[in-house]
Motif scaffolding. Structure first.
Motif, PDB file in Angstrom:
ATOM      1  N   GLU A   1      46.861  45.944  36.000  1.00  0.00           N
ATOM      2  CA  GLU A   1      46.095  44.701  36.040  1.00  0.00           C
ATOM      3  C   GLU A   1      44.908  44.821  36.991  1.00  0.00           C
ATOM      4  O   GLU A   1      43.797  44.373  36.683  1.00  0.00           O
ATOM      5  CB  GLU A   1      47.015  43.558  36.488  1.00  0.00           C
ATOM      6  CG  GLU A   1      46.331  42.206  36.645  1.00  0.00           C
ATOM      7  CD  GLU A   1      45.972  41.562  35.320  1.00  0.00           C
ATOM      8  OE1 GLU A   1      45.252  40.546  35.346  1.00  0.00           O
ATOM      9  OE2 GLU A   1      46.397  42.078  34.271  1.00  0.00           O
TER      10      GLU A   1
ATOM     11  N   PHE B   1      35.637  35.689  39.991  1.00  0.00           N
ATOM     12  CA  PHE B   1      36.640  35.115  39.092  1.00  0.00           C
ATOM     13  C   PHE B   1      37.696  36.151  38.718  1.00  0.00           C
ATOM     14  O   PHE B   1      38.887  35.831  38.615  1.00  0.00           O
ATOM     15  CB  PHE B   1      35.953  34.577  37.830  1.00  0.00           C
ATOM     16  CG  PHE B   1      36.901  34.023  36.811  1.00  0.00           C
ATOM     17  CD1 PHE B   1      37.521  32.801  37.013  1.00  0.00           C
ATOM     18  CD2 PHE B   1      37.176  34.730  35.641  1.00  0.00           C
ATOM     19  CE1 PHE B   1      38.402  32.292  36.078  1.00  0.00           C
ATOM     20  CE2 PHE B   1      38.054  34.228  34.704  1.00  0.00           C
ATOM     21  CZ  PHE B   1      38.663  32.997  34.917  1.00  0.00           C
ATOM     22  N   GLN B   2      37.275  37.407  38.512  1.00  0.00           N
ATOM     23  CA  GLN B   2      38.243  38.461  38.222  1.00  0.00           C
ATOM     24  C   GLN B   2      39.174  38.697  39.416  1.00  0.00           C
ATOM     25  O   GLN B   2      40.390  38.883  39.240  1.00  0.00           O
ATOM     26  CB  GLN B   2      37.507  39.759  37.863  1.00  0.00           C
ATOM     27  CG  GLN B   2      36.651  39.663  36.619  1.00  0.00           C
ATOM     28  CD  GLN B   2      37.442  39.241  35.400  1.00  0.00           C
ATOM     29  OE1 GLN B   2      38.567  39.708  35.175  1.00  0.00           O
ATOM     30  NE2 GLN B   2      36.859  38.363  34.598  1.00  0.00           N
TER      31      GLN B   2
ATOM     32  N   TRP C   1      39.931  36.431  41.623  1.00  0.00           N
ATOM     33  CA  TRP C   1      40.775  35.238  41.702  1.00  0.00           C
ATOM     34  C   TRP C   1      41.911  35.309  40.681  1.00  0.00           C
ATOM     35  O   TRP C   1      43.061  34.954  40.978  1.00  0.00           O
ATOM     36  CB  TRP C   1      39.912  34.009  41.477  1.00  0.00           C
ATOM     37  CG  TRP C   1      40.686  32.720  41.482  1.00  0.00           C
ATOM     38  CD1 TRP C   1      40.983  31.919  40.431  1.00  0.00           C
ATOM     39  CD2 TRP C   1      41.253  32.080  42.634  1.00  0.00           C
ATOM     40  NE1 TRP C   1      41.704  30.840  40.837  1.00  0.00           N
ATOM     41  CE2 TRP C   1      41.881  30.903  42.183  1.00  0.00           C
ATOM     42  CE3 TRP C   1      41.273  32.399  43.999  1.00  0.00           C
ATOM     43  CZ2 TRP C   1      42.535  30.038  43.049  1.00  0.00           C
ATOM     44  CZ3 TRP C   1      41.930  31.544  44.860  1.00  0.00           C
ATOM     45  CH2 TRP C   1      42.549  30.378  44.387  1.00  0.00           C
ATOM     46  N   ARG C   2      41.620  35.772  39.469  1.00  0.00           N
ATOM     47  CA  ARG C   2      42.659  35.891  38.437  1.00  0.00           C
ATOM     48  C   ARG C   2      43.719  36.913  38.824  1.00  0.00           C
ATOM     49  O   ARG C   2      44.877  36.807  38.405  1.00  0.00           O
ATOM     50  CB  ARG C   2      42.012  36.286  37.101  1.00  0.00           C
ATOM     51  CG  ARG C   2      41.214  35.191  36.431  1.00  0.00           C
ATOM     52  CD  ARG C   2      42.102  34.033  35.988  1.00  0.00           C
ATOM     53  NE  ARG C   2      43.094  34.497  35.047  1.00  0.00           N
ATOM     54  CZ  ARG C   2      42.919  34.548  33.729  1.00  0.00           C
ATOM     55  NH1 ARG C   2      41.762  34.158  33.210  1.00  0.00           N
ATOM     56  NH2 ARG C   2      43.884  34.963  32.933  1.00  0.00           N
TER      57      ARG C   2
ATOM     58  N   LYS D   1      46.505  27.695  45.956  1.00  0.00           N
ATOM     59  CA  LYS D   1      45.401  27.803  45.006  1.00  0.00           C
ATOM     60  C   LYS D   1      44.315  26.779  45.322  1.00  0.00           C
ATOM     61  O   LYS D   1      43.122  27.078  45.270  1.00  0.00           O
ATOM     62  CB  LYS D   1      45.914  27.596  43.581  1.00  0.00           C
ATOM     63  CG  LYS D   1      46.849  28.685  43.079  1.00  0.00           C
ATOM     64  CD  LYS D   1      47.326  28.371  41.678  1.00  0.00           C
ATOM     65  CE  LYS D   1      48.306  29.423  41.191  1.00  0.00           C
ATOM     66  NZ  LYS D   1      48.816  29.119  39.834  1.00  0.00           N
TER      67      LYS D   1
ATOM     68  N   THR E   1      45.823  35.037  41.800  1.00  0.00           N
ATOM     69  CA  THR E   1      46.365  33.711  41.508  1.00  0.00           C
ATOM     70  C   THR E   1      47.859  33.705  41.214  1.00  0.00           C
ATOM     71  O   THR E   1      48.573  32.816  41.693  1.00  0.00           O
ATOM     72  CB  THR E   1      45.594  33.083  40.336  1.00  0.00           C
ATOM     73  OG1 THR E   1      44.241  32.875  40.726  1.00  0.00           O
ATOM     74  CG2 THR E   1      46.207  31.756  39.930  1.00  0.00           C
TER      75      THR E   1
ATOM     76  N   ARG F   1      40.948  44.440  35.927  1.00  0.00           N
ATOM     77  CA  ARG F   1      40.083  43.453  36.580  1.00  0.00           C
ATOM     78  C   ARG F   1      38.909  44.136  37.278  1.00  0.00           C
ATOM     79  O   ARG F   1      37.775  43.652  37.236  1.00  0.00           O
ATOM     80  CB  ARG F   1      40.891  42.641  37.591  1.00  0.00           C
ATOM     81  CG  ARG F   1      42.008  41.794  36.979  1.00  0.00           C
ATOM     82  CD  ARG F   1      41.456  40.711  36.103  1.00  0.00           C
ATOM     83  NE  ARG F   1      42.514  39.938  35.488  1.00  0.00           N
ATOM     84  CZ  ARG F   1      42.329  39.015  34.560  1.00  0.00           C
ATOM     85  NH1 ARG F   1      41.099  38.753  34.121  1.00  0.00           N
ATOM     86  NH2 ARG F   1      43.345  38.350  34.051  1.00  0.00           N
TER      87      ARG F   1
END
Length: 280
Positions: free
Chosen positions: A9, A95-96, A98-99, A110, A102, A13
């Motif tokens: 993962e 954003f990547q 954060w994903r 969060k 998360t 990302r």
């Protein structure tokens, strides 16, 4: 997820983030000749032409920087395109990131994370904006100290390095009040300590601004120190509100662990009636 799944993962990302940065860098490389370069040179071009070696004589309208080696121009353009690409594509690669983190966070974590990222981005942008405004005054003062009979010819490497250092100094400095708020939220830095040290915080902020500003001129120093003092005062007031809510919540939760059959921890002994001595 297993360790291998986590690494896979992370790889996916990171690959997406690097792809976004590469695309944005390519766009900014093209943009350099269509506005980005002029935007970066604007503070230098705004100083009097007599102080610029390439802006005197018959070519007063010129505003150019020197390149002293063969690959200097290409490297400078690539460097500025990469920095601008990092800034432009920041929402996508953040954003990547954060994903990826998360799934390991709770709901309140969060919420705090999104608030922290949004506030830090806004403060960094505010610092960069003030830094860009201060560049004109700082360069005019520093280059004017050479005298009326001296014209300065800046190389592209020196000037762009100076601009980047000023932007980073302002942007990073404006994150310090946010760190104080974060430390208060986790219970490390209480409001009482911040309020007691308010004068020292403001004094050290001015000293810090005097050391961190590359131009070392009073205008730039005040342009950094005054907003930082205001942000620290806002951080102190936020800490005050947070500590009040925390103490109120702690007072309510003090009774949650008591059984219904147990006596209240409140003092139930009768108090003496007022005026009883007069009646007797």
């Amino acid at each position: 997820m297993s360790l291998i799944a986590h690494l896979r993962e992370l790889r996916n990302r990171a690959a997406l983030a690097l792809t976004f940065i590469a695309i944005a860098t390519a766009i900014c490389f093209w943009w350099y000749d269509h506005g980005l370069g002029a935007f970066i040179r604007a503070p230098y071009c705004s100083i009097p032409a007599d102080n610029r070696a390439l802006g005197t004589g018959a070519r007063t309208g010129d505003c150019k920087l020197l390149v002293t080696d063969v690959f200097g121009g290409a490297l400078i353009r690539l460097k500025m395109a990469f920095i601008a690409g990092m800034v432009v594509s920041a929402p996508l690669w953040l954003f990547q990131l954060w994903r990826f983190i998360t799934p390991g966070l709770k709901r309140n974590e969060k919420k705090y994370g999104l608030t922290f990222v949004g506030a830090s981005s806004a403060l960094f942008a505010l610092g960069g904006l003030l830094a860009y405004i201060s560049l004109k005054a700082g360069l005019t003062l520093l280059l004017g100290l050479a005298g009326d009979n001296v014209a300065v010819a800046l190389t592209a490497q020196d000037y762009l390095g100076f601009v980047v250092s000023v932007l980073l100094a302002f942007g990073a400095s404006f994150e310090l009040p946010l760190i104080a708020v974060a430390l208060n939220l986790v219970g490390v830095l209480p409001y009482a300590a911040l309020a007691k040290s308010r004068r020292w915080i403001f004094f050290l902020t001015v000293v810090f601004a005097a050391f961190i500003t590359p131009t070392q001129d009073p205008f730039t120093l005040l342009l950094m120190a005054l907003p930082m003092c205001l942000l620290f005062e806002i951080a102190i007031q936020i800490a005050r509100v947070v500590d009040k809510r925390r103490s109120r919540r702690a007072g309510i939760e003090h009774f949650h662990g008591i059984s219904d059959d147990d006596a209240s921890p409140l003092d139930a002994s009768p108090s003496r009636l007022e005026g009883l001595d007069n009646l007797v």
